[in-house]
Design a protein around this motif. Structure first.
Motif, PDB file in Angstrom:
ATOM      1  N   GLY A  90       0.749  -1.204   0.098  1.00 29.28           N
ATOM      2  CA  GLY A  90      -0.001  -0.095   0.060  1.00 29.28           C
ATOM      3  C   GLY A  90       0.818   1.396   0.108  1.00 29.28           C
ATOM      4  O   GLY A  90       0.472   2.333  -0.652  1.00 29.28           O
ATOM      5  N   LEU A  91       1.918   1.366   0.763  1.00 27.33           N
ATOM      6  CA  LEU A  91       2.827   2.574   0.869  1.00 27.33           C
ATOM      7  C   LEU A  91       3.467   2.500  -0.551  1.00 27.33           C
ATOM      8  O   LEU A  91       3.465   3.796  -0.798  1.00 27.33           O
ATOM      9  CB  LEU A  91       3.599   2.177   2.065  1.00 27.33           C
ATOM     10  N   ARG A  92       4.090   1.497  -0.965  1.00 28.04           N
ATOM     11  CA  ARG A  92       4.816   1.672  -2.217  1.00 28.04           C
ATOM     12  C   ARG A  92       3.639   2.139  -3.460  1.00 28.04           C
ATOM     13  O   ARG A  92       4.159   2.753  -4.164  1.00 28.04           O
ATOM     14  CB  ARG A  92       5.201   0.028  -2.751  1.00 28.04           C
ATOM     15  N   THR A  93       2.460   1.777  -3.254  1.00 28.34           N
ATOM     16  CA  THR A  93       1.708   2.255  -4.435  1.00 28.34           C
ATOM     17  C   THR A  93       0.986   3.676  -4.246  1.00 28.34           C
ATOM     18  O   THR A  93       0.876   4.510  -5.197  1.00 28.34           O
ATOM     19  CB  THR A  93       0.285   1.256  -4.419  1.00 28.34           C
ATOM     20  N   LEU A  94       1.206   4.176  -2.952  1.00 26.57           N
ATOM     21  CA  LEU A  94       0.481   5.519  -2.707  1.00 26.57           C
ATOM     22  C   LEU A  94       1.795   6.421  -2.667  1.00 26.57           C
ATOM     23  O   LEU A  94       1.343   7.485  -2.606  1.00 26.57           O
ATOM     24  CB  LEU A  94      -0.301   5.514  -1.330  1.00 26.57           C
ATOM     25  N   LEU A  95       2.868   6.080  -2.514  1.00 22.50           N
ATOM     26  CA  LEU A  95       4.024   6.987  -2.145  1.00 22.50           C
ATOM     27  C   LEU A  95       4.294   7.895  -3.287  1.00 22.50           C
ATOM     28  O   LEU A  95       4.243   9.307  -2.778  1.00 22.50           O
ATOM     29  CB  LEU A  95       5.557   6.216  -2.087  1.00 22.50           C
ATOM     30  N   VAL A  96       4.127   7.742  -4.554  1.00 22.28           N
ATOM     31  CA  VAL A  96       4.023   8.777  -5.517  1.00 22.28           C
ATOM     32  C   VAL A  96       2.864   9.793  -5.613  1.00 22.28           C
ATOM     33  O   VAL A  96       3.118  10.938  -5.449  1.00 22.28           O
ATOM     34  CB  VAL A  96       4.598   8.269  -6.923  1.00 22.28           C
ATOM     35  N   THR A 187      -2.332  -0.540 -11.120  1.00 23.64           N
ATOM     36  CA  THR A 187      -0.606  -1.079 -10.783  1.00 23.64           C
ATOM     37  C   THR A 187      -0.479  -2.462 -10.526  1.00 23.64           C
ATOM     38  O   THR A 187       0.289  -2.760 -11.116  1.00 23.64           O
ATOM     39  CB  THR A 187      -0.357  -0.102  -9.670  1.00 23.64           C
ATOM     40  N   GLY A 188      -1.503  -3.105  -9.752  1.00 22.23           N
ATOM     41  CA  GLY A 188      -1.359  -4.593  -9.539  1.00 22.23           C
ATOM     42  C   GLY A 188      -1.391  -5.425 -10.820  1.00 22.23           C
ATOM     43  O   GLY A 188      -0.627  -6.230 -11.042  1.00 22.23           O
ATOM     44  N   THR A 189      -2.340  -4.819 -11.666  1.00 23.16           N
ATOM     45  CA  THR A 189      -2.829  -5.593 -12.855  1.00 23.16           C
ATOM     46  C   THR A 189      -1.308  -5.364 -13.956  1.00 23.16           C
ATOM     47  O   THR A 189      -0.922  -6.441 -14.528  1.00 23.16           O
ATOM     48  CB  THR A 189      -3.786  -5.163 -13.472  1.00 23.16           C
ATOM     49  N   LEU A 190      -0.920  -4.297 -14.087  1.00 25.74           N
ATOM     50  CA  LEU A 190       0.353  -4.134 -14.816  1.00 25.74           C
ATOM     51  C   LEU A 190       1.559  -4.768 -14.484  1.00 25.74           C
ATOM     52  O   LEU A 190       2.307  -5.136 -15.151  1.00 25.74           O
ATOM     53  CB  LEU A 190       0.395  -2.667 -15.205  1.00 25.74           C
ATOM     54  N   ASP A 191       1.994  -4.741 -12.990  1.00 28.83           N
ATOM     55  CA  ASP A 191       2.961  -5.321 -12.607  1.00 28.83           C
ATOM     56  C   ASP A 191       2.760  -6.980 -12.899  1.00 28.83           C
ATOM     57  O   ASP A 191       3.955  -7.490 -13.260  1.00 28.83           O
ATOM     58  CB  ASP A 191       3.134  -4.997 -10.941  1.00 28.83           C
ATOM     59  N   ALA A 192       1.748  -7.510 -12.683  1.00 36.74           N
ATOM     60  CA  ALA A 192       1.600  -8.953 -12.885  1.00 36.74           C
ATOM     61  C   ALA A 192       1.672  -9.183 -14.569  1.00 36.74           C
ATOM     62  O   ALA A 192       2.359 -10.200 -14.849  1.00 36.74           O
ATOM     63  CB  ALA A 192       0.137  -9.190 -12.355  1.00 36.74           C
TER      64      ALA A 192
END
Length: 260
Positions: A90-96, A187-192
């Motif tokens: 969650g932190l990694r996704t929200l940091l930017v 983000t999760g879908t694109l990383d996968a």
């Protein structure tokens, strides 16, 4: 002759004068106010804000992981995800986006253009740092940058006075909620998708029996060299065969060794 008493004159002079510009948003060409100017937070407000951030972080982290593993058709509920993992993603996704919101809220400059340039320079720095260090896939970076631009636009709109009216506040809240939901899912879908699109791997799995397709038998053992590691915990591993559409789960008790 009709006269007006001095008391009436005094009362009329104290009445507020309504002008069309009183309720208008800040002029974009004029000074851009600091969104956090004059904000005073006590201990109770700080704790409430921290609690909200934790809840948002958990929601975003779980949404990211659920979307990531759903791409491989793996239910996230059966993976034994831990709270540190959820909070970390969650932190990694929200940091930017959160850092961009903070910069947009206090960006210097007495004009909107100057503040927008400051935010744009910060976004460019973040994009280069993430891409150079391979912290996320290119698609995920593009999604987060687009969401950050939208979030910065919302913040600048608030600084200009947009959102004071009820319907404007409702639209701003709906836009923020849409960003909160869409960022972790995309983000999760694109990383996968980036992992699934890999053409090579260094992973080597050796089992005691032919549990997976494409097994290479040798000396009573079976080797697999065309699989990607999706998830591993204390008891099981989830593997994705390159070029396939499904993931496979096997128990660690059936594995001789894994070479990463």
């Amino acid at each position: 002759m009709i006269t007006t008493s001095s008391r009436s004159k005094a009362s009329s002079s104290n009445l507020p004068i309504s002008t069309p510009d009183a309720d208008a948003p800040t002029d974009p060409a004029g000074p851009l106010p600091d969104l956090l100017a004059g904000l005073r937070l006590g201990a109770r407000e700080v704790l409430a804000a921290a609690a909200v951030l934790v809840v948002v972080d958990v929601f975003v982290g779980w949404s990211y992981l659920a979307s990531y593993f759903q791409y491989f058709r793996i239910p996230a509920e059966g993976l034994g995800l831990t709270m540190p993992e959820v909070l970390g993603h969650g932190l990694r996704t929200l940091l930017v986006p959160l850092s961009v919101i903070a910069v947009a809220a206090v960006a210097p400059g007495r004009r909107l253009r100057a503040a927008a340039i400051a935010v744009g320079a910060y976004l460019l720095f973040l994009a280069l740092a993430v891409l150079v260090n391979h912290w996320a896939s290119v698609g995920a970076v593009i999604v987060q940058l687009a969401a950050s631009v939208a979030a910065a636009g919302i913040v600048f709109g608030l600084r200009m006075g947009i959102g004071r009216k009820p319907y404007q506040g409702l639209l701003v809240g709906a836009a923020g909620l849409l960003l909160l939901i869409s960022i972790p899912v995309a983000t999760g879908t694109l990383d996968a998708a980036q992992l699934a699109g890999s053409k090579s791997t260094t992973l080597q799995v050796v089992t005691r029996s032919p549990l997976l397709p494409s097994a290479l038998p040798a000396s009573g053992q079976y080797t697999y060299t065309n699989y990607l590691l999706v998830r591993e915990n204390e008891t099981r591993v989830w593997l994705f065969r390159i070029g396939d559409r499904y993931a496979y789960s096997i128990s660690k008790s059936d594995i001789v060794y894994i070479r990463y």
